[in-house]
Write a protein that holds these residues in place. Structure first.
Motif, PDB file in Angstrom:
ATOM      1  N   GLY A 269       0.819  -1.204   0.000  1.00 17.29           N
ATOM      2  CA  GLY A 269       0.000   0.000   0.000  1.00 17.29           C
ATOM      3  C   GLY A 269       0.851   1.251   0.000  1.00 17.29           C
ATOM      4  N   MET A 270       1.972   1.204   0.727  1.00 20.97           N
ATOM      5  CA  MET A 270       2.814   2.392   0.785  1.00 20.97           C
ATOM      6  C   MET A 270       3.512   2.634  -0.544  1.00 20.97           C
ATOM      7  SD  MET A 270       4.072   1.857   4.657  1.00 20.97           S
ATOM      8  CE  MET A 270       5.134   3.153   4.998  1.00 20.97           C
ATOM      9  N   ILE A 271       3.957   1.565  -1.197  1.00 14.97           N
ATOM     10  CA  ILE A 271       4.583   1.733  -2.512  1.00 14.97           C
ATOM     11  C   ILE A 271       3.561   2.315  -3.491  1.00 14.97           C
ATOM     12  CG2 ILE A 271       5.553   0.496  -4.489  1.00 14.97           C
ATOM     13  CD1 ILE A 271       6.895  -1.375  -2.490  1.00 14.97           C
ATOM     14  N   THR A 272       2.338   1.783  -3.446  1.00  3.79           N
ATOM     15  CA  THR A 272       1.273   2.325  -4.283  1.00  3.79           C
ATOM     16  C   THR A 272       1.094   3.817  -4.024  1.00  3.79           C
ATOM     17  OG1 THR A 272       0.151   0.210  -4.238  1.00  3.79           O
ATOM     18  CG2 THR A 272      -1.164   2.107  -4.860  1.00  3.79           C
ATOM     19  N   GLY A 273       1.083   4.185  -2.749  1.00  2.66           N
ATOM     20  CA  GLY A 273       0.909   5.588  -2.388  1.00  2.66           C
ATOM     21  C   GLY A 273       2.024   6.453  -2.951  1.00  2.66           C
ATOM     22  N   LEU A 348      -2.038   3.329 -13.254  1.00  2.00           N
ATOM     23  CA  LEU A 348      -2.456   1.961 -13.563  1.00  2.00           C
ATOM     24  C   LEU A 348      -1.563   0.956 -12.840  1.00  2.00           C
ATOM     25  CD1 LEU A 348      -4.514   0.561 -15.441  1.00  2.00           C
ATOM     26  CD2 LEU A 348      -2.635   0.236 -17.043  1.00  2.00           C
ATOM     27  N   ILE A 349      -0.234   1.175 -12.959  1.00  2.00           N
ATOM     28  CA  ILE A 349       0.700   0.247 -12.326  1.00  2.00           C
ATOM     29  C   ILE A 349       0.488   0.233 -10.818  1.00  2.00           C
ATOM     30  CG2 ILE A 349       3.134  -0.219 -11.870  1.00  2.00           C
ATOM     31  CD1 ILE A 349       3.748   0.996 -14.622  1.00  2.00           C
ATOM     32  N   ALA A 350       0.276   1.430 -10.260  1.00  2.00           N
ATOM     33  CA  ALA A 350       0.085   1.505  -8.814  1.00  2.00           C
ATOM     34  C   ALA A 350      -1.110   0.657  -8.388  1.00  2.00           C
ATOM     35  CB  ALA A 350      -0.115   2.956  -8.387  1.00  2.00           C
ATOM     36  N   ARG A 351      -2.209   0.781  -9.110  1.00  2.00           N
ATOM     37  CA  ARG A 351      -3.409   0.034  -8.715  1.00  2.00           C
ATOM     38  C   ARG A 351      -3.226  -1.469  -8.910  1.00  2.00           C
ATOM     39  NH1 ARG A 351      -6.861   4.030  -7.490  1.00  2.00           N
ATOM     40  NH2 ARG A 351      -6.971   5.811  -8.885  1.00  2.00           N
ATOM     41  N   LEU A 352      -2.633  -1.834 -10.062  1.00  2.00           N
ATOM     42  CA  LEU A 352      -2.411  -3.259 -10.307  1.00  2.00           C
ATOM     43  C   LEU A 352      -1.465  -3.835  -9.264  1.00  2.00           C
ATOM     44  CD1 LEU A 352      -2.099  -3.419 -14.196  1.00  2.00           C
ATOM     45  CD2 LEU A 352      -4.029  -4.064 -12.744  1.00  2.00           C
ATOM     46  N   PHE A 353      -0.422  -3.065  -8.944  1.00  6.74           N
ATOM     47  CA  PHE A 353       0.551  -3.507  -7.958  1.00  6.74           C
ATOM     48  C   PHE A 353      -0.145  -3.788  -6.630  1.00  6.74           C
ATOM     49  CE2 PHE A 353       3.536  -2.685  -4.537  1.00  6.74           C
ATOM     50  CZ  PHE A 353       4.629  -3.425  -4.934  1.00  6.74           C
TER      51      PHE A 353
ATOM     52  N   ALA C 104     -25.434   4.337  -9.895  1.00  3.43           N
ATOM     53  CA  ALA C 104     -24.854   3.442 -10.891  1.00  3.43           C
ATOM     54  C   ALA C 104     -24.911   2.001 -10.390  1.00  3.43           C
ATOM     55  CB  ALA C 104     -23.403   3.835 -11.147  1.00  3.43           C
ATOM     56  N   PRO C 105     -25.021   1.044 -11.328  1.00  3.20           N
ATOM     57  CA  PRO C 105     -24.972  -0.360 -10.917  1.00  3.20           C
ATOM     58  C   PRO C 105     -23.688  -0.616 -10.120  1.00  3.20           C
ATOM     59  CG  PRO C 105     -25.476  -0.174 -13.253  1.00  3.20           C
ATOM     60  CD  PRO C 105     -25.204   1.201 -12.761  1.00  3.20           C
ATOM     61  N   ARG C 106     -23.811  -1.455  -9.082  1.00  2.00           N
ATOM     62  CA  ARG C 106     -22.709  -1.645  -8.156  1.00  2.00           C
ATOM     63  C   ARG C 106     -21.399  -2.024  -8.850  1.00  2.00           C
ATOM     64  NH1 ARG C 106     -23.670  -2.196  -2.358  1.00  2.00           N
ATOM     65  NH2 ARG C 106     -25.728  -1.585  -3.041  1.00  2.00           N
ATOM     66  N   ALA C 107     -21.522  -2.881  -9.870  1.00  4.77           N
ATOM     67  CA  ALA C 107     -20.309  -3.356 -10.542  1.00  4.77           C
ATOM     68  C   ALA C 107     -19.589  -2.215 -11.254  1.00  4.77           C
ATOM     69  CB  ALA C 107     -20.661  -4.453 -11.537  1.00  4.77           C
ATOM     70  N   LEU C 108     -20.350  -1.190 -11.647  1.00  2.90           N
ATOM     71  CA  LEU C 108     -19.753  -0.080 -12.385  1.00  2.90           C
ATOM     72  C   LEU C 108     -19.151   0.976 -11.462  1.00  2.90           C
ATOM     73  CD1 LEU C 108     -22.188   0.715 -15.316  1.00  2.90           C
ATOM     74  CD2 LEU C 108     -19.897  -0.258 -15.403  1.00  2.90           C
ATOM     75  N   ALA C 109     -19.594   0.965 -10.212  1.00  5.10           N
ATOM     76  CA  ALA C 109     -19.242   2.073  -9.323  1.00  5.10           C
ATOM     77  C   ALA C 109     -17.736   2.286  -9.241  1.00  5.10           C
ATOM     78  CB  ALA C 109     -19.822   1.823  -7.931  1.00  5.10           C
ATOM     79  N   GLN C 110     -16.969   1.195  -9.052  1.00  8.91           N
ATOM     80  CA  GLN C 110     -15.532   1.376  -8.870  1.00  8.91           C
ATOM     81  C   GLN C 110     -14.832   1.905 -10.137  1.00  8.91           C
ATOM     82  OE1 GLN C 110     -13.113  -1.952  -7.744  1.00  8.91           O
ATOM     83  NE2 GLN C 110     -12.077  -0.744  -6.171  1.00  8.91           N
ATOM     84  N   PRO C 111     -15.056   1.274 -11.299  1.00 11.98           N
ATOM     85  CA  PRO C 111     -14.433   1.828 -12.510  1.00 11.98           C
ATOM     86  C   PRO C 111     -14.841   3.278 -12.775  1.00 11.98           C
ATOM     87  CG  PRO C 111     -15.690  -0.176 -13.019  1.00 11.98           C
ATOM     88  CD  PRO C 111     -15.697  -0.023 -11.555  1.00 11.98           C
ATOM     89  N   LEU C 112     -16.092   3.619 -12.531  1.00 10.50           N
ATOM     90  CA  LEU C 112     -16.507   5.004 -12.735  1.00 10.50           C
ATOM     91  C   LEU C 112     -15.765   5.934 -11.789  1.00 10.50           C
ATOM     92  CD1 LEU C 112     -20.364   4.658 -13.249  1.00 10.50           C
ATOM     93  CD2 LEU C 112     -18.592   5.014 -14.957  1.00 10.50           C
ATOM     94  N   GLY C 113     -15.553   5.448 -10.570  1.00 10.33           N
ATOM     95  CA  GLY C 113     -14.774   6.225  -9.610  1.00 10.33           C
ATOM     96  C   GLY C 113     -13.375   6.485 -10.135  1.00 10.33           C
ATOM     97  N   TYR C 114     -12.750   5.442 -10.724  1.00 10.16           N
ATOM     98  CA  TYR C 114     -11.417   5.622 -11.299  1.00 10.16           C
ATOM     99  C   TYR C 114     -11.433   6.689 -12.382  1.00 10.16           C
ATOM    100  CZ  TYR C 114      -9.658   1.396  -9.034  1.00 10.16           C
ATOM    101  OH  TYR C 114      -9.260   0.468  -8.127  1.00 10.16           O
ATOM    102  N   ILE C 115     -12.465   6.657 -13.213  1.00  9.38           N
ATOM    103  CA  ILE C 115     -12.528   7.624 -14.311  1.00  9.38           C
ATOM    104  C   ILE C 115     -12.555   9.047 -13.765  1.00  9.38           C
ATOM    105  CG2 ILE C 115     -14.004   8.494 -16.157  1.00  9.38           C
ATOM    106  CD1 ILE C 115     -14.698   5.648 -16.832  1.00  9.38           C
ATOM    107  N   VAL C 116     -13.366   9.251 -12.725  1.00  9.68           N
ATOM    108  CA  VAL C 116     -13.427  10.593 -12.147  1.00  9.68           C
ATOM    109  C   VAL C 116     -12.077  10.957 -11.520  1.00  9.68           C
ATOM    110  CG1 VAL C 116     -14.548  12.039 -10.429  1.00  9.68           C
ATOM    111  CG2 VAL C 116     -15.894  10.466 -11.794  1.00  9.68           C
TER     112      VAL C 116
END
Lengths: 362, 303, 320
Positions: A269-273, A348-353, C104-116
């Motif tokens: 989590g810290m690396i991601t941060g 993207l990398i941070a989240r995937l990591f 938003a449908p629950r499954a979409l909530a997280q990806p939409l959050g990322y977009i914002v």
């Protein structure tokens, strides 16, 4: 339902929306979507006929038509209250689409205009002696890496140790309260002010007019530290106390408990941060404008002479174009595209990591 | 900062106050008949604990008042009582985990084979090496393998140990926790992959690997199913050959099955400190308690 | 020092504290103190560098104006741009937050959050380029329409700019930039609205919107306010987008669509600083200090609202 006697002033129809309550119709789930789709098609048709197609008009038109039609259908089949609910839903969804339109437009523009000069020359040559076409941003890319890297090298240890202080040592202490408060304050420092601060410090030592790469790093450090502290603090806080206690109960001193148990658990989590914090500061322009300055050739030494970064490069290609103008603008957009790619990749990398290596904590 | 320091010193220094003699209080230590000592094994490290006039505080709140108790070596002592009566607080004071809570404070005496646990200059880290603890929720370290979890106590304490020696310690601890056969083929897998009961036995192995003298158990079976609970109870009977065991339990059957002595804690009403009502051999507590409150509690006539 | 490294947790008396513990906690505390020192340094060094401007005579200063005369239009431009941005962003941000947390449908909530969240990740220089090359030209027609139809309002009195380098466009771009900040705060709190109240409202037969109106919005009100103030703080200090977009060549005016608006403090520093020297630099730093003070006040206000509502929420949870 209809036979129920209700208390005075309370009409069950208010609540159950219709004379027969549950008995009243309910639109199948697909209906609103179908209406929205139809509205989009109609809007598109009208705008095409008027030769006025644009994304903004499309969104507004679709929102209006689908809002009205869904409201009307729901009011007819369901109830006024249900119809209002659906109208609000359409409005909120439309507002969301409207809010992300700029993102779509921006990304499209950056890719569209940035591709023209997104080539090898751009990444291998500097802007030295370039007036018209050709030239690149290699010097600015190196400058970005050096300045950002130096800023991270200062902020990460300090930020993480301060977060450790806050979570592990400082509970209830006055220093911790002040620190929490002022870290919050620090997150709000305008980036240009951070730049002026770095300038003011170095100008006092080396005299006015000074420009150095390391000044840029100092300015970025002021911006980065609060972000690092914040994320590290969050990550340390979610390490459950029972793990600390398990370690204490084995007769482990506190500092070894932190180093061997708490930090490894929070590490991903810290690396991601840290990655997200780097992504935030790597696009900073204003503080570098007043500290690291502008230069056309590569300088790898942050302690001597000016140093340019990618955002500053983009700004000056736009602000002081050469001849032909478009060659400079193309380079500015290519720099913007490079920046966006870096920032999005880091995110993207941070989240995937985090997803891959984040410790599962119960 | 100075102030902080000052009130810390205050919290840290347990005041030695004479416990006022409280006539109707259960005559805890005194009334217990001497236990018939079992033959200790070669690894036996068990030590006795003597508690006198012990009160425990969270800030201004007095959680436990004036406990006198003797805990015998190589015996299982169960602490029972309703929720909030201070038995867990008392348990945590034995290895000085109580003071981990900010504002927590201790008054009175507690000795481990004559050595004052709360004596001046005593390092709580040292105390915890000699008094191990197993928690309510199994809590293996999520970043470590099974092997590393068991070795954690040794490795975390910087002692340089040869691999072969460490292997031996790990195997002995896992065998001691009746877990060796189940995990010997996957020692390098994460400990969080085990079942709840296995995790708890892993935590017991982790606690015993540092060879403590006393093992504290805070409701070790409350998160386990009945089969895993029986496995842990069997293990407790094995462990008492080498350790002194103090166990907090809400389960009356468990106390009667697994313990040699039972101490009953109670509080008059919410907000009052918890007190030790009575302590005796487990059979006596369950068949012939001297106090009405004890009888009500063990026979289930108590909230 | 000794006291603060103090063993609140270890509770160890006497001198026998471990060296490792002492070093480690010492390093942690030193980091904390270093950060407070840096922050104090920011204020002190800016002050030192600003002092010469305070004691300079009027004709030494830039443009031959007095300090107040110089800074007032900048401060006005700063506040105007930021206020406009907040007015545009808040309703949209609340809608975005509600959409993600409740609609938003629950499954979409997280990806939409990322977009914002991506909106917040875009560097401001890119927003600036986008604003001047895309949004500005696109807004010319809208501004003309506003002048023709709403020209009786001081905001739209015109004449409308034909380049799009106006306060109006700046406001929209800043709004896009602060929207994710406001909606992130609002979203966080909306999603923590007490479940039982929400279920209670639904069980009474409320529609989803009625439930949101009854439980979620009242619960999140202070979060929206404090989020808006954080957004305001960000908009006040935003530099690059404003430098690039705003022509910034006028005096104090409420006309949003004309080409004569004052620059903001931050954009003025960024555009003048590279070419300034001597007392002008000190003057720019003084204006930066003013900006620092304004944002500090706004942010402190926002934080105190947040911490008050957090305490409130924590108490509510405890009671429940």
């Amino acid at each position: 339902m209809s036979g129920t006697t209700a208390p005075v002033g309370f009409d069950s129809r208010d609540v159950f929306g219709g004379e027969s309550g549950i008995g009243r119709g309910r639109l199948p789930d697909w209906v609103p979507y179908a209406l929205a789709g139809a509205s989009l098609a109609i809007t598109f048709l009208i705008l095409t006929l008027l030769d006025q197609v644009s994304a903004v008009r499309l969104v507004i038109g679709t929102a209006l038509i689908s809002g009205i039609s869904i409201y009307a259908v729901s009011r007819a089949v369901e109830s006024p209250r249900q119809a209002k609910d659906r109208l609000v839903t359409v409005s909120i969804a439309s507002a969301f689409v409207f809010a992300v339109l700029p993102l779509a437009s921006l990304l499209w523009t950056v890719v569209d205009r940035g591709m023209a000069r997104f080539d090898t020359t751009f990444f291998t040559e500097s802007a030295r002696n370039v007036v018209g076409e050709g030239g690149g941003a290699a010097h600015a890319i190196w400058g970005t890496l050096v300045i950002t890297g130096l800023a991270a090298a200062i902020s990460v240890p300090i930020g993480i140790m301060a977060a450790i202080y806050l979570v592990e040592y400082g509970k209830g202490k006055r220093l911790a309260r002040y620190l929490t408060f002022f870290v919050d304050v620090m997150t709000g420092i305008p980036s240009i002010v951070a730049g002026l601060f770095a300038y003011a410090v170095f100008a006092l030592i080396f005299g006015p007019g000074i420009r150095l790469g390391v000044m840029g790093s100092v300015a970025l450090t002021v911006l980065m530290i609060p972000i690092v502290i914040r994320s590290a603090e969050e990550m340390l806080k979610i390490v459950p106390d029972h793990l600390r206690e398990a370690s204490y109960a084995l007769g482990t001193p506190k500092w070894r408990t932190i180093v061997k148990v708490v930090l490894p658990t929070a590490l991903a989590g810290m690396i991601t941060g840290v990655m997200l914090a780097v992504a935030r500061i790597i696009g900073e322009t204003a503080p570098l404008l007043v500290t690291a300055g502008v230069i056309d050739s590569t300088n790898m030494n942050p302690f001597s002479g000016r140093m340019e970064t990618l955002p500053v490069y983009a700004y000056f290609e736009y602000k002081t174009p050469g001849i032909p103008q478009d060659a400079s603008y193309d380079r500015a957009w290519a720099a913007a595209l490079t920046l966006i790619v870096i920032v999005l990749l880091l995110n993207l990398i941070a989240r995937l990591f985090y997803r891959r290596f984040g410790t599962e904590i119960r | 900062m100075k102030e902080d320091g000052e009130d810390l010193t205050e919290t840290e220094t347990p005041e030695r106050i004479e416990s006022p003699v409280d006539a109707p209080r259960a005559s805890a230590a005194g009334s217990t008949s001497p236990a018939t000592a079992e033959k200790p094994s070669a690894d036996n490290r068990a030590k006795a604990i003597e508690v006198s006039g012990l009160s425990l505080f969270y800030g201004d709140f007095k959680a436990v008042e004036d406990v006198d108790m003797s805990i015998r070596p190589n015996k299982v002592t169960a602490l029972i009582g309703s929720s909030g009566c201070g038995k867990t607080t008392f348990l945590r004071s034995i290895n000085r985990m109580h003071e981990l809570t900010p504002g927590a404070r201790v008054e009175g005496h507690m000795t481990l084979d004559g050595a004052d646990i709360y004596g001046p200059g005593v390092d709580p880290v040292e105390v915890r090496r000699q008094v191990g603890m197993v928690f309510q929720q199994p809590n293996p370290f999520p970043t470590m393998s099974i092997y590393e979890n068991v070795a954690a106590g040794l490795k975390l304490n910087t002692r340089r140990i040869k691999k072969a020696q460490l292997d031996e310690v790990v195997e002995r601890a896992l065998r001691g926790a009746n877990l060796w056969n189940e995990v010997k083929d996957r020692l390098n897998k994460p400990g969080s992959g085990l079942s709840g009961g296995q995790q708890q036995r892993l935590c017991i192995a982790r606690a015993t690997a540092v060879q403590p003298e006393v093992l504290l158990m805070d409701e070790p079976c409350s998160a386990l199913d009945p089969v895993a609970t029986l496995a842990v109870e069997d293990l407790i009977q094995e462990l008492k050959k080498n350790f002194t065991i103090v166990i907090v339990t809400h389960n009356m059957q468990q106390a009667s099955r697994a313990s040699d002595y039972t101490a009953f804690f109670n509080l008059e009403k919410s907000g009052d400190p918890g007190r030790l009502v009575e302590m005796d051999e487990t059979t006596a507590i369950f068949s012939n308690p001297t106090q009405k409150a004890t009888e009500d509690y063990v026979s289930g006539r108590f909230g | 020092m000794e006291a603060a490294t103090g063993p609140s947790v270890w509770g160890l008396r006497g001198g026998e504290r471990r060296l490792g513990d002492r070093l480690f906690s010492g390093a942690a505390i030193a980091s904390g103190i270093a950060i407070l020192t840096v922050l104090a340094g920011v204020a002190i060094f800016l002050l030192i560098q600003a002092v010469p401007a305070l004691s300079a005579s009027t004709d030494e200063l830039a443009e031959g104006k007095g300090l107040v005369e110089y800074i007032a239009p900048l401060a006005f431009g700063t506040v105007l741009a930021a206020t406009l941005a907040v007015i545009i962003a808040v309703p949209l941000a609340v809608a975005v937050a509600l959409f993600i947390s409740h609609i938003a449908p629950r499954a979409l909530a997280q990806p939409l959050g990322y977009i914002v969240d991506l909106l917040a990740a875009i560097p401001s220089i890119v927003y600036g380029l986008w604003g001047i090359f895309v949004l500005g030209p696109a807004a010319v027609g809208v501004m003309k329409w506003l002048e023709d139809n709403l020209g009786f309002l001081p905001f739209f009195q015109g004449p409308a700019s034909v380049t799009g380098r106006t306060m109006f466009v700046v406001g929209i771009v800043l709004a896009v930039m602060i929207l994710p900040i406001i909606s992130a705060v609002a979203r966080e709190v909306f999603s923590q609205a007490p479940r039982r109240q929400q279920e209670g409202a639904l069980a009474l037969g409320a529609t989803r919107w009625e439930m949101i109106k009854m439980t979620v919005l009242p619960f999140g009100r202070s979060a929206v306010i404090s989020g808006s103030m954080l957004g305001l703080g960000r908009a006040l200090g935003e530099t690059m987008a404003v430098v690039i977009i705003l022509s910034g060549s006028g005096g104090i005016t409420f006309n949003l669509i004309g080409s004569g608006n004052p620059p903001t403090i931050a954009s003025n520093i960024a555009s003048k600083f590279p070419e300034s020297s001597g007392i002008e630099v000190n003057e720019l730093i003084l204006s930066g200090l003013v900006l620092f003070a304004i944002t500090l006040l706004v942010n402190m206000g926002a934080r105190s609202i947040i911490s008050r509502s957090e305490r409130h929420a924590a108490e509510g949870k405890k009671r429940a």
